[in-house]
Design an enzyme around this catalytic site. Sequence first.
Site, short mmCIF file in Angstrom:
data_model
loop_
_atom_site.label_atom_id
_atom_site.label_comp_id
_atom_site.label_asym_id
_atom_site.label_seq_id
_atom_site.Cartn_x
_atom_site.Cartn_y
_atom_site.Cartn_z
N ASP A 159 -53.99 -12.69 29.34
CA ASP A 159 -53.72 -12.34 27.94
C ASP A 159 -52.78 -11.14 27.88
O ASP A 159 -53.03 -10.12 28.53
CB ASP A 159 -55.05 -12.03 27.24
CG ASP A 159 -54.95 -12.01 25.72
OD1 ASP A 159 -53.91 -11.57 25.20
OD2 ASP A 159 -55.93 -12.40 25.05
N HIS A 195 -51.69 -9.69 24.89
CA HIS A 195 -51.77 -8.94 23.62
C HIS A 195 -52.33 -7.54 23.84
O HIS A 195 -53.44 -7.41 24.35
CB HIS A 195 -52.64 -9.71 22.62
CG HIS A 195 -52.09 -11.05 22.27
ND1 HIS A 195 -52.38 -12.18 23.00
CD2 HIS A 195 -51.25 -11.43 21.28
CE1 HIS A 195 -51.73 -13.21 22.47
NE2 HIS A 195 -51.04 -12.79 21.42
N SER A 226 -59.47 -16.19 26.08
CA SER A 226 -59.94 -14.89 26.56
C SER A 226 -61.42 -14.67 26.30
O SER A 226 -62.09 -13.92 27.03
CB SER A 226 -59.15 -13.76 25.90
OG SER A 226 -57.79 -13.91 26.20
CO1 B1M Z 1 -49.91 -14.09 20.08
N1 B1M Z 1 -51.34 -15.23 19.44
N2 B1M Z 1 -49.46 -15.37 21.45
N3 B1M Z 1 -48.43 -12.92 20.48
N4 B1M Z 1 -50.30 -13.17 18.48
C1 B1M Z 1 -52.20 -14.71 18.39
C2 B1M Z 1 -53.42 -14.00 18.96
C3 B1M Z 1 -52.58 -16.04 17.59
C4 B1M Z 1 -53.93 -15.97 16.86
C5 B1M Z 1 -51.43 -16.37 16.63
C6 B1M Z 1 -51.67 -17.64 15.81
O1 B1M Z 1 -51.59 -18.71 16.34
N5 B1M Z 1 -51.96 -17.50 14.54
C7 B1M Z 1 -52.55 -17.10 18.75
C8 B1M Z 1 -53.88 -17.32 19.51
C9 B1M Z 1 -54.47 -18.67 19.21
C10 B1M Z 1 -55.64 -19.01 20.06
O2 B1M Z 1 -55.93 -18.50 21.10
N6 B1M Z 1 -56.35 -19.97 19.58
C11 B1M Z 1 -51.49 -16.53 19.67
C12 B1M Z 1 -50.78 -17.29 20.63
C13 B1M Z 1 -51.04 -18.76 20.62
C14 B1M Z 1 -49.88 -16.70 21.53
C15 B1M Z 1 -49.13 -17.38 22.67
C16 B1M Z 1 -49.96 -18.37 23.51
C17 B1M Z 1 -47.89 -18.06 22.08
C18 B1M Z 1 -47.06 -18.85 23.06
O3 B1M Z 1 -46.64 -18.37 24.06
N7 B1M Z 1 -46.87 -20.10 22.72
C19 B1M Z 1 -48.69 -16.17 23.51
C20 B1M Z 1 -49.81 -15.78 24.48
C21 B1M Z 1 -49.33 -15.21 25.74
C22 B1M Z 1 -50.50 -14.73 26.58
O4 B1M Z 1 -51.27 -13.89 26.16
N8 B1M Z 1 -50.61 -15.28 27.77
C23 B1M Z 1 -48.59 -15.11 22.48
C24 B1M Z 1 -47.72 -14.02 22.55
C25 B1M Z 1 -47.61 -13.05 21.59
C26 B1M Z 1 -46.51 -11.98 21.57
C27 B1M Z 1 -46.14 -11.50 22.97
C28 B1M Z 1 -45.29 -12.54 20.89
C29 B1M Z 1 -47.17 -10.92 20.63
C30 B1M Z 1 -47.99 -9.85 21.38
C31 B1M Z 1 -47.25 -8.59 21.66
C32 B1M Z 1 -48.17 -7.52 22.19
O5 B1M Z 1 -49.36 -7.44 21.96
N9 B1M Z 1 -47.56 -6.66 22.96
C33 B1M Z 1 -48.14 -11.76 19.82
C34 B1M Z 1 -48.71 -11.35 18.59
C35 B1M Z 1 -48.15 -10.07 17.99
C36 B1M Z 1 -49.75 -12.08 17.95
C37 B1M Z 1 -50.38 -11.83 16.56
C38 B1M Z 1 -49.40 -12.35 15.53
C39 B1M Z 1 -50.76 -10.41 16.21
C40 B1M Z 1 -51.65 -9.70 17.22
C41 B1M Z 1 -51.77 -8.24 16.92
O6 B1M Z 1 -51.16 -7.42 17.57
N10 B1M Z 1 -52.52 -7.89 15.88
C42 B1M Z 1 -51.69 -12.71 16.68
C43 B1M Z 1 -52.25 -13.19 15.37
C44 B1M Z 1 -53.63 -12.62 15.07
O7 B1M Z 1 -54.18 -11.80 15.75
N11 B1M Z 1 -54.22 -13.15 14.07
C45 B1M Z 1 -51.35 -13.64 17.79
C46 B1M Z 1 -52.72 -6.51 15.46
C47 B1M Z 1 -53.81 -5.86 16.32
C48 B1M Z 1 -54.04 -4.41 15.91
O8 B1M Z 1 -55.01 -6.57 16.13
O9 B1M Z 1 -55.33 -6.98 18.60
O10 B1M Z 1 -56.85 -8.06 16.88
P1 B1M Z 1 -56.01 -6.93 17.30
O11 B1M Z 1 -56.94 -5.63 17.40
C49 B1M Z 1 -57.84 -5.25 16.39
C50 B1M Z 1 -59.26 -5.78 16.61
O12 B1M Z 1 -59.29 -7.08 17.15
C51 B1M Z 1 -59.89 -4.74 17.47
O13 B1M Z 1 -59.28 -3.53 17.05
C52 B1M Z 1 -58.00 -3.77 16.48
C53 B1M Z 1 -57.92 -3.16 15.09
O14 B1M Z 1 -58.45 -1.87 15.02
N12 B1M Z 1 -59.81 -4.78 18.92
C54 B1M Z 1 -60.71 -4.10 19.68
C55 B1M Z 1 -58.96 -5.40 19.75
N13 B1M Z 1 -59.28 -5.14 21.01
C56 B1M Z 1 -60.35 -4.36 21.00
C57 B1M Z 1 -61.10 -3.80 22.05
C58 B1M Z 1 -62.19 -3.01 21.72
C59 B1M Z 1 -62.51 -2.75 20.39
C60 B1M Z 1 -61.79 -3.30 19.36
O15 B1M Z 1 -62.97 -2.44 22.64
C61 B1M Z 1 -62.74 -2.70 23.99
#
Ligand code: B1M
Length: 216
Positions: free
Chosen positions: A99, A101, A152
């Site tokens: 992963d 992200h 993940s």
């Molecule tokens: Co990706 N991606 N992405 N992506 N991406 C998602 C996660 C997805 C939901 C988008 C969608 O389809 N709507 C989807 C997953 C679907 C699934 O698994 N069923 C997805 C996909 C499919 C993919 C790829 C597979 C796409 C592809 O290649 N075809 C690929 C995966 C590659 C891989 O990982 N092997 C991919 C790639 C990418 C980018 C590289 C383009 C980019 C990431 C860049 C980066 O992180 N450096 C990206 C992005 C930006 C997203 C979305 C749009 C936004 C994620 C984000 O940064 N959110 C995302 C959509 C979504 O999440 N709904 C998506 C903002 C961030 C602050 O939130 O990380 O959730 P988040 O963190 C939150 C809480 O979750 C929590 O605290 C934070 C807020 O305070 N939290 C924790 C997180 N970790 C924590 C740990 C803790 C405590 C709290 O303690 C340990």
Amino acid sequence: LPLDERLKRRIIDGERTGLEADLDTAMTEGRSALSIINDLLLDGMKVVGELFGSGQMQLPFVLQSAEVMKTAVAYLEPHMEKADDGGKGRIVLATVRGDVHDIGKNLVDIILSNNGYEVVNIGIKQPISAILDAAEEHRADAIGMSGLLVKSTVIMKENLAEMADRGVAERWPVLLGGAALTRAYVEDDLRGMFPGQVHYARDAFEGLSLMDRVMT
Ligand code: B1M
């Protein structure tokens, strides 16, 4: 567009030019760095996720949005309130194997670091062996795993199983977070199979309150 709307739009459009000036203005107008992230930029990121999920946005544009988000967070970080200088405990933080992200994980790092914890952030795509090695090496008090893909959540389960197999389940409380996880999955399913402490953090602030809890 009004400033708030424009900042949110910048994330959606991946528009970097003039970003710092807008962030400065928002802070001058009295918004805290944290509120800019939580109330504006994360809203934009949510829209990006929806657009991508529904096929209305292509991956390179998601990447651009993520880059703007990261630039904004890095710019705002020095302006965030630092409540504590460290010494409350040490956590190893990683995005799990497979992963990439890391925006959420890095926010957790910032919030914990600004509130008295030492964070050893070992980055993305980390296998459990690397996480455990880091926890051992840095004598961590807790382990935090982040992951956004549905895949993940399965890897997190395997990681916990591996910790149990190695007999280190009770050594480190584990915090789990990321968009694909649910509280029920962690607190019902994973807790049922893990002999140690495992906690779900919805966001970085819950991560902080959990650290405060496990450290007392
Ligand atoms: Co990706 N991606 N992405 N992506 N991406 C998602 C996660 C997805 C939901 C988008 C969608 O389809 N709507 C989807 C997953 C679907 C699934 O698994 N069923 C997805 C996909 C499919 C993919 C790829 C597979 C796409 C592809 O290649 N075809 C690929 C995966 C590659 C891989 O990982 N092997 C991919 C790639 C990418 C980018 C590289 C383009 C980019 C990431 C860049 C980066 O992180 N450096 C990206 C992005 C930006 C997203 C979305 C749009 C936004 C994620 C984000 O940064 N959110 C995302 C959509 C979504 O999440 N709904 C998506 C903002 C961030 C602050 O939130 O990380 O959730 P988040 O963190 C939150 C809480 O979750 C929590 O605290 C934070 C807020 O305070 N939290 C924790 C997180 N970790 C924590 C740990 C803790 C405590 C709290 O303690 C340990």
